[in-house]
Design an enzyme around this catalytic site. Structure first.
Site, short mmCIF file in Angstrom:
data_model
loop_
_atom_site.label_atom_id
_atom_site.label_comp_id
_atom_site.label_asym_id
_atom_site.label_seq_id
_atom_site.Cartn_x
_atom_site.Cartn_y
_atom_site.Cartn_z
N ARG A 147 0.86 -1.19 0.00
CA ARG A 147 0.00 0.00 0.00
C ARG A 147 0.89 1.23 0.00
O ARG A 147 1.81 1.33 0.81
CB ARG A 147 -0.88 0.00 1.26
CG ARG A 147 -1.96 1.05 1.23
CD ARG A 147 -2.66 1.18 2.58
NE ARG A 147 -1.97 2.13 3.42
CZ ARG A 147 -2.47 2.62 4.57
NH1 ARG A 147 -3.64 2.20 5.02
NH2 ARG A 147 -1.79 3.49 5.29
N TYR A 159 -2.25 11.58 8.64
CA TYR A 159 -2.52 10.15 8.62
C TYR A 159 -2.83 9.69 7.18
O TYR A 159 -3.65 10.29 6.51
CB TYR A 159 -3.68 9.75 9.54
CG TYR A 159 -4.02 8.32 9.25
CD1 TYR A 159 -3.21 7.31 9.73
CD2 TYR A 159 -5.02 7.99 8.34
CE1 TYR A 159 -3.40 6.01 9.36
CE2 TYR A 159 -5.22 6.69 7.95
CZ TYR A 159 -4.41 5.69 8.47
OH TYR A 159 -4.59 4.42 8.07
N ASP A 211 -5.08 3.77 0.08
CA ASP A 211 -6.16 4.00 1.05
C ASP A 211 -6.53 5.48 1.04
O ASP A 211 -5.70 6.34 1.36
CB ASP A 211 -5.65 3.59 2.45
CG ASP A 211 -6.75 3.59 3.51
OD1 ASP A 211 -7.88 4.05 3.20
OD2 ASP A 211 -6.47 3.14 4.63
N HIS A 213 -8.99 6.69 2.85
CA HIS A 213 -9.43 6.96 4.22
C HIS A 213 -10.65 7.87 4.31
O HIS A 213 -10.70 8.82 5.07
CB HIS A 213 -8.28 7.49 5.08
CG HIS A 213 -8.27 6.81 6.41
ND1 HIS A 213 -9.09 7.19 7.43
CD2 HIS A 213 -7.62 5.72 6.85
CE1 HIS A 213 -8.91 6.38 8.46
NE2 HIS A 213 -8.03 5.47 8.12
N GLU A 237 -9.07 1.93 -1.52
CA GLU A 237 -9.72 1.59 -0.24
C GLU A 237 -10.44 2.79 0.36
O GLU A 237 -9.93 3.91 0.30
CB GLU A 237 -8.63 1.11 0.72
CG GLU A 237 -9.12 0.83 2.13
CD GLU A 237 -7.96 0.48 3.06
OE1 GLU A 237 -6.89 0.03 2.57
OE2 GLU A 237 -8.11 0.67 4.27
N GLU A 263 -13.47 -1.50 6.96
CA GLU A 263 -12.68 -1.69 8.18
C GLU A 263 -13.39 -1.18 9.42
O GLU A 263 -13.07 -1.61 10.52
CB GLU A 263 -11.29 -1.06 8.04
CG GLU A 263 -11.28 0.45 7.92
CD GLU A 263 -9.88 1.03 7.78
OE1 GLU A 263 -9.11 0.50 6.96
OE2 GLU A 263 -9.56 2.00 8.48
N ARG A 284 -13.61 -5.53 4.11
CA ARG A 284 -12.45 -5.42 5.01
C ARG A 284 -12.76 -5.67 6.48
O ARG A 284 -12.01 -5.25 7.36
CB ARG A 284 -11.81 -4.03 4.83
CG ARG A 284 -11.33 -3.89 3.44
CD ARG A 284 -10.11 -3.12 3.16
NE ARG A 284 -9.48 -2.37 4.19
CZ ARG A 284 -8.44 -2.82 4.90
NH1 ARG A 284 -7.97 -4.03 4.71
NH2 ARG A 284 -7.90 -2.04 5.81
N GLU A 340 -4.27 -7.58 5.53
CA GLU A 340 -3.38 -6.48 5.91
C GLU A 340 -2.56 -6.93 7.12
O GLU A 340 -3.08 -7.52 8.06
CB GLU A 340 -4.22 -5.24 6.27
CG GLU A 340 -3.38 -4.02 6.61
CD GLU A 340 -4.26 -2.82 6.97
OE1 GLU A 340 -5.45 -3.02 7.27
OE2 GLU A 340 -3.73 -1.70 6.97
N TRP A 403 -12.06 11.37 8.12
CA TRP A 403 -10.70 10.87 7.84
C TRP A 403 -10.71 9.37 7.97
O TRP A 403 -11.64 8.80 8.50
CB TRP A 403 -9.67 11.48 8.77
CG TRP A 403 -9.65 10.85 10.12
CD1 TRP A 403 -10.46 11.15 11.17
CD2 TRP A 403 -8.79 9.81 10.56
NE1 TRP A 403 -10.15 10.36 12.23
CE2 TRP A 403 -9.14 9.52 11.89
CE3 TRP A 403 -7.76 9.08 9.95
CZ2 TRP A 403 -8.50 8.51 12.63
CZ3 TRP A 403 -7.12 8.09 10.69
CH2 TRP A 403 -7.49 7.83 12.02
O1 KDG Z 1 -7.52 2.75 14.27
C1 KDG Z 1 -7.57 3.24 12.97
C2 KDG Z 1 -6.71 2.40 12.06
O2 KDG Z 1 -7.03 1.05 12.24
C3 KDG Z 1 -6.89 2.74 10.62
O3 KDG Z 1 -6.80 4.10 10.45
C4 KDG Z 1 -5.88 2.04 9.77
O4 KDG Z 1 -6.95 2.75 7.73
C5 KDG Z 1 -6.28 1.95 8.32
C6 KDG Z 1 -5.83 0.76 7.60
O5 KDG Z 1 -6.23 0.61 6.45
O6 KDG Z 1 -5.09 -0.02 8.18
MG MG Z 2 -7.79 1.82 5.88
#
Ligand code: KDG
Ligand code: MG
Length: 403
Positions: A147, A159, A211, A213, A237, A263, A284, A340, A403
């Site tokens: 990634r 982030y 990602d 996010h 993602e 996720e 996910r 992951e 985010w």
């Molecule tokens: O706690 C938040 C994380 O698990 C997350 O931000 C990580 O986006 C993430 C990922 O794809 O691992």
């Molecule tokens: Mg993620």
């Protein structure tokens, strides 16, 4: 066999983890993970005050019935805290069941469907050349899936964009809430340039992932997907905030870029439109946040009917117990996609004893009984809970954003 005691162990060997140990009257015990990053103590209370007292004396082998007892019996269904608490118990019960059967957990889930579990790791950097160097280095370490995220010129690294994503260094977890800044129009043109460079540098044999996010709107995500098509990403993602499942219809109409999401989902009901309408390619959900082995097995079996593959979330904020449970599900199901795996700090590996193993881009389940993760309680006690927060994000005008 009866449940005799349920311990809830909170420790912070580099970051906070909530672990349950379900102990039976016959001495067999199981380990489960209930960690919800930044909201850990809510799960601790749910487990200690609301679940543990109701399970003493119950038969630990009745995994499905106990799952339903906790899910239906709570009346207040779903949600991350409830489902993480159910997950912690469920993982521990499957661990017990496999130990009683004297088998690795995957045998109880249908047996082996594959020899090894492909993983991806993260590379982030301040600019495209730094990311490229990181991806080349990771390729040399044997990774077949990587990634890639890059910082946005004119914005501080945040982030998912730059080196601050180095979770191994504790980058994104701070003792106070930090505020980050986001600007979609600065991000959008940069990402295709990154992947153009990466394809030139590492070719087409490697899977590249990205990602977003949850930072785009559906039509923005559709545009990004279209722009990334020439570089054939494994997936894009979390392109948009995923509560609005219908939003993915817009993305899907416009791009052949494979999509991954889920996720932060915790139940199959978060996924029904996405899966039944085949709006995504990878789901996910992960053991700790979606109701344990029982929870994710139900979701992945449902997804398999609609050509959607698994892709368990697995950064370091889910403990090695979740990773162990995931690896056994990954090994057993037919519709596995990818896992992951960012790895853990030395302190975490010291506290959590893992029989499963990682080697050059792949995970291998343990052949010992159970899911293969245990906890050293004495060592865990040396790493007390430390309050920690994820960042929040604002647009350049100061308004809150996803985010
Ligand atoms: O706690 C938040 C994380 O698990 C997350 O931000 C990580 O986006 C993430 C990922 O794809 O691992
Ligand atoms: Mg993620």
């Amino acid at each position: 066999m009866k449940i005799k005691e349920i311990k809830v162990i909170v420790c912070s060997p580099g970051r906070n983890f909530v672990t349950v140990k379900v102990i039976t009257d016959e001495g067999v015990y199981g380990i489960g993970d209930g960690t919800v990053n930044g909201r850990e103590l809510a799960v601790v209370s749910y487990l200690k005050d609301h679940i543990a007292p109701t399970l003493i004396g119950k038969d630990p082998l009745r995994t499905e019935d106990i799952w339903q007892y906790l899910y239906k019996g709570a009346y207040w269904r779903r949600g991350p805290i409830t489902m993480a608490a159910i997950a912690a118990i469920d993982m521990a019960l499957w661990d017990i069941k496999a130990k009683v059967a004297n088998m690795p957990l995957y045998q109880l889930l249908g047996g082996r469907s594959r020899d090894k579990v492909m993983i991806y790791k993260h590379v982030g950097g301040l600019d495209i050349s730094e990311v490229t160097e990181g991806v080349i280095a990771m390729r040399e370490q044997g990774l077949d899936a990587i990634r890639a995220q890059v910082s946005i010129p004119g914005l501080p690294p945040i982030y998912g964009t730059g080196p601050s994503t180095d979770q191994a260094a504790g980058g994104m977890i701070k003792p106070m809430v930090t505020e980050e800044v986001w600007a979609t129009h600065k991000y959008m043109p940069l990402v295709p340039k990154l992947f153009e460079k990466l394809r030139d540098a590492v070719g087409w044999d490697v899977h590249l992932l990205h990602d977003v996010h949850h930072r785009l709107t559906p039509i923005e995500a559709a545009r990004l997907g279209k722009d990334l098509e020439p570089y054939r990403l494994f997936w894009l993602e979390d392109a948009v905030p995923a509560e609005l499942q219908e939003g993915f219809r817009i993305i899907r109409q416009h791009t052949t870029q494979p999509l991954a999401v889920g996720e932060i989902f915790n139940s199959v009901y978060d996924t029904t439109t996405l899966i039944q309408e085949q709006l995504i390619d990878y789901i996910r959900v992960t053991a700790v946040h979606a109701g344990g082995v029982t929870g994710i097995k139900k979701i992945f079996d449902f997804a398999s009917i609609y050509h959607v593959k698994s892709a368990c979330h697995g950064p370091m904020d889910m403990s090695p117990a979740t990773m162990g449970a995931n690896i056994h599900v990954d090994t057993a199901i037919n519709n596995f996609g990818i896992q992951e795996f960012t790895g853990y700090t030395k302190e975490t590996y010291d506290v959590f004893k893992c029989d499963w193993r990682y080697d050059r881009g792949y995970l291998y389940p343990n052949e010992t009984p159970g899911h293969g993760t245990d906890i050293d309680e004495d060592l865990a006690a040396k790493y007390p809970y430390a309050a920690a927060y994820l960042p929040v994000a604002r647009l350049e005008d100061g308004s809150m954003t996803s985010w």
